[in-house]
Design a protein around this motif. Sequence first.
Motif, PDB file in Angstrom:
ATOM      1  N   MET A   1       0.837  -1.192   0.000  1.00 18.98           N
ATOM      2  CA  MET A   1       0.000   0.000   0.000  1.00 18.98           C
ATOM      3  C   MET A   1       0.878   1.250   0.000  1.00 18.98           C
ATOM      4  O   MET A   1       2.013   1.223   0.460  1.00 18.98           O
ATOM      5  N   LYS A   2       0.311   2.327  -0.491  1.00 18.99           N
ATOM      6  CA  LYS A   2       0.973   3.629  -0.413  1.00 18.99           C
ATOM      7  C   LYS A   2       0.407   4.345   0.812  1.00 18.99           C
ATOM      8  O   LYS A   2      -0.787   4.631   0.868  1.00 18.99           O
ATOM      9  N   ILE A   3       1.274   4.608   1.768  1.00 19.10           N
ATOM     10  CA  ILE A   3       0.849   5.183   3.045  1.00 19.10           C
ATOM     11  C   ILE A   3       1.383   6.611   3.160  1.00 19.10           C
ATOM     12  O   ILE A   3       2.585   6.838   2.983  1.00 19.10           O
ATOM     13  N   ALA A   4       0.498   7.538   3.471  1.00  9.97           N
ATOM     14  CA  ALA A   4       0.909   8.918   3.770  1.00  9.97           C
ATOM     15  C   ALA A   4       0.764   9.132   5.269  1.00  9.97           C
ATOM     16  O   ALA A   4      -0.318   8.930   5.818  1.00  9.97           O
ATOM     17  N   VAL A   5       1.848   9.512   5.907  1.00 11.37           N
ATOM     18  CA  VAL A   5       1.831   9.809   7.344  1.00 11.37           C
ATOM     19  C   VAL A   5       1.947  11.322   7.488  1.00 11.37           C
ATOM     20  O   VAL A   5       2.922  11.921   7.044  1.00 11.37           O
ATOM     21  N   LEU A   6       0.939  11.935   8.084  1.00 12.83           N
ATOM     22  CA  LEU A   6       0.992  13.373   8.348  1.00 12.83           C
ATOM     23  C   LEU A   6       1.361  13.553   9.809  1.00 12.83           C
ATOM     24  O   LEU A   6       0.591  13.212  10.703  1.00 12.83           O
ATOM     25  N   GLY A   7       2.568  14.050  10.028  1.00 16.65           N
ATOM     26  CA  GLY A   7       3.071  14.231  11.383  1.00 16.65           C
ATOM     27  C   GLY A   7       4.445  13.611  11.521  1.00 16.65           C
ATOM     28  O   GLY A   7       4.631  12.425  11.236  1.00 16.65           O
ATOM     29  N   ALA A   8       5.409  14.433  11.930  1.00 15.74           N
ATOM     30  CA  ALA A   8       6.797  13.956  12.065  1.00 15.74           C
ATOM     31  C   ALA A   8       7.278  14.107  13.504  1.00 15.74           C
ATOM     32  O   ALA A   8       8.456  14.282  13.755  1.00 15.74           O
ATOM     33  N   GLY A   9       6.347  14.035  14.450  1.00 15.75           N
ATOM     34  CA  GLY A   9       6.703  14.154  15.861  1.00 15.75           C
ATOM     35  C   GLY A   9       7.037  12.800  16.451  1.00 15.75           C
ATOM     36  O   GLY A   9       7.970  12.134  16.011  1.00 15.75           O
ATOM     37  N   HIS A  10       6.257  12.335  17.431  1.00 10.03           N
ATOM     38  CA  HIS A  10       6.536  11.059  18.077  1.00 10.03           C
ATOM     39  C   HIS A  10       5.908   9.886  17.326  1.00 10.03           C
ATOM     40  O   HIS A  10       6.576   8.914  16.987  1.00 10.03           O
ATOM     41  N   VAL A  11       4.595   9.968  17.088  1.00  5.53           N
ATOM     42  CA  VAL A  11       3.854   8.839  16.529  1.00  5.53           C
ATOM     43  C   VAL A  11       4.150   8.623  15.047  1.00  5.53           C
ATOM     44  O   VAL A  11       4.366   7.490  14.603  1.00  5.53           O
ATOM     45  N   GLY A  12       4.172   9.707  14.267  1.00  6.83           N
ATOM     46  CA  GLY A  12       4.331   9.593  12.827  1.00  6.83           C
ATOM     47  C   GLY A  12       5.535   8.774  12.389  1.00  6.83           C
ATOM     48  O   GLY A  12       5.395   7.821  11.608  1.00  6.83           O
ATOM     49  N   PRO A  13       6.741   9.085  12.871  1.00  4.19           N
ATOM     50  CA  PRO A  13       7.907   8.300  12.461  1.00  4.19           C
ATOM     51  C   PRO A  13       7.839   6.830  12.878  1.00  4.19           C
ATOM     52  O   PRO A  13       8.328   5.963  12.154  1.00  4.19           O
ATOM     53  N   VAL A  14       7.229   6.534  14.022  1.00  2.64           N
ATOM     54  CA  VAL A  14       7.092   5.136  14.441  1.00  2.64           C
ATOM     55  C   VAL A  14       6.191   4.388  13.465  1.00  2.64           C
ATOM     56  O   VAL A  14       6.517   3.286  13.006  1.00  2.64           O
ATOM     57  N   VAL A  15       5.040   4.995  13.135  1.00  2.00           N
ATOM     58  CA  VAL A  15       4.128   4.369  12.169  1.00  2.00           C
ATOM     59  C   VAL A  15       4.833   4.201  10.825  1.00  2.00           C
ATOM     60  O   VAL A  15       4.713   3.160  10.167  1.00  2.00           O
ATOM     61  N   ALA A  16       5.586   5.223  10.424  1.00  2.00           N
ATOM     62  CA  ALA A  16       6.312   5.153   9.152  1.00  2.00           C
ATOM     63  C   ALA A  16       7.316   4.003   9.162  1.00  2.00           C
ATOM     64  O   ALA A  16       7.409   3.239   8.196  1.00  2.00           O
ATOM     65  N   ARG A  17       8.068   3.845  10.249  1.00  2.00           N
ATOM     66  CA  ARG A  17       9.046   2.750  10.345  1.00  2.00           C
ATOM     67  C   ARG A  17       8.368   1.392  10.253  1.00  2.00           C
ATOM     68  O   ARG A  17       8.834   0.488   9.550  1.00  2.00           O
ATOM     69  N   LEU A  18       7.280   1.223  11.001  1.00  2.00           N
ATOM     70  CA  LEU A  18       6.553  -0.048  10.974  1.00  2.00           C
ATOM     71  C   LEU A  18       6.017  -0.343   9.579  1.00  2.00           C
ATOM     72  O   LEU A  18       6.072  -1.478   9.104  1.00  2.00           O
ATOM     73  N   ALA A  19       5.494   0.701   8.923  1.00  2.00           N
ATOM     74  CA  ALA A  19       4.933   0.522   7.578  1.00  2.00           C
ATOM     75  C   ALA A  19       6.025   0.168   6.571  1.00  2.00           C
ATOM     76  O   ALA A  19       5.842  -0.702   5.713  1.00  2.00           O
ATOM     77  N   LEU A  20       7.171   0.826   6.675  1.00  2.00           N
ATOM     78  CA  LEU A  20       8.292   0.509   5.786  1.00  2.00           C
ATOM     79  C   LEU A  20       8.764  -0.926   6.002  1.00  2.00           C
ATOM     80  O   LEU A  20       9.019  -1.657   5.043  1.00  2.00           O
TER      81      LEU A  20
END
Length: 196
Positions: A1-20
């Motif tokens: 899937m193509k995932i867009a994460v809006l937010g580069a604070g605490h939660v956003g990068p964690v979700v991005a890492r898990l998704a990657l």
Amino acid sequence: MKIAVLGAGHVGPVVARLALAAGHRVTIAGSGDPARIAMIVDFLAPGAVPLPAADAVADADLVVLAIPWHRFPALEPGMFEGKVVVDAMNHWPPAEAPLGTSEDVAARLVGAHVVKALNHIAYQDMEPAGGRAAGVAGPADAVAVVAEFLRSLGFDPVPVGPLTAGRHLEPGSPLFGVAAGRPEFENLTKLAKERS
């Protein structure tokens, strides 16, 4: 899937890492110029592509809102039309507030398919997901998409009801801040519903 994460604070990068790690293509947007978060992204979510919010959302199959609540009104609602949107934001409204936060999000993002998820798990408890229960509230079709995404990250998605039931995942609920397996989570869901 193509995932867009809006937010580069605490939660956003964690979700991005898990998704990657799950093999998804990930873009991430902060407030303002993507160049401002490029170094953060390279360090915290290597492989994610920093983009302006509108560009990140335009090509996404699923959007994760992980921005501070006070920044939400600045987003352009039209860019979310037709998108499945995970509301991972938290807000501490007055106890007598008429709507849950995701109901407010859905009212503003007309035409989007809003699902409440990931907000009740502290960012430091998100990885590794390890089969941890993740509550999901929203319309059935969108919940199915989000549940598939959460499963790919290693969570055990637990539907708690329609978007109005998203209140059970918010601050003040027995489910908020809980890092638990499905049996405990389901028991706490029953408790939350009994209290409401």
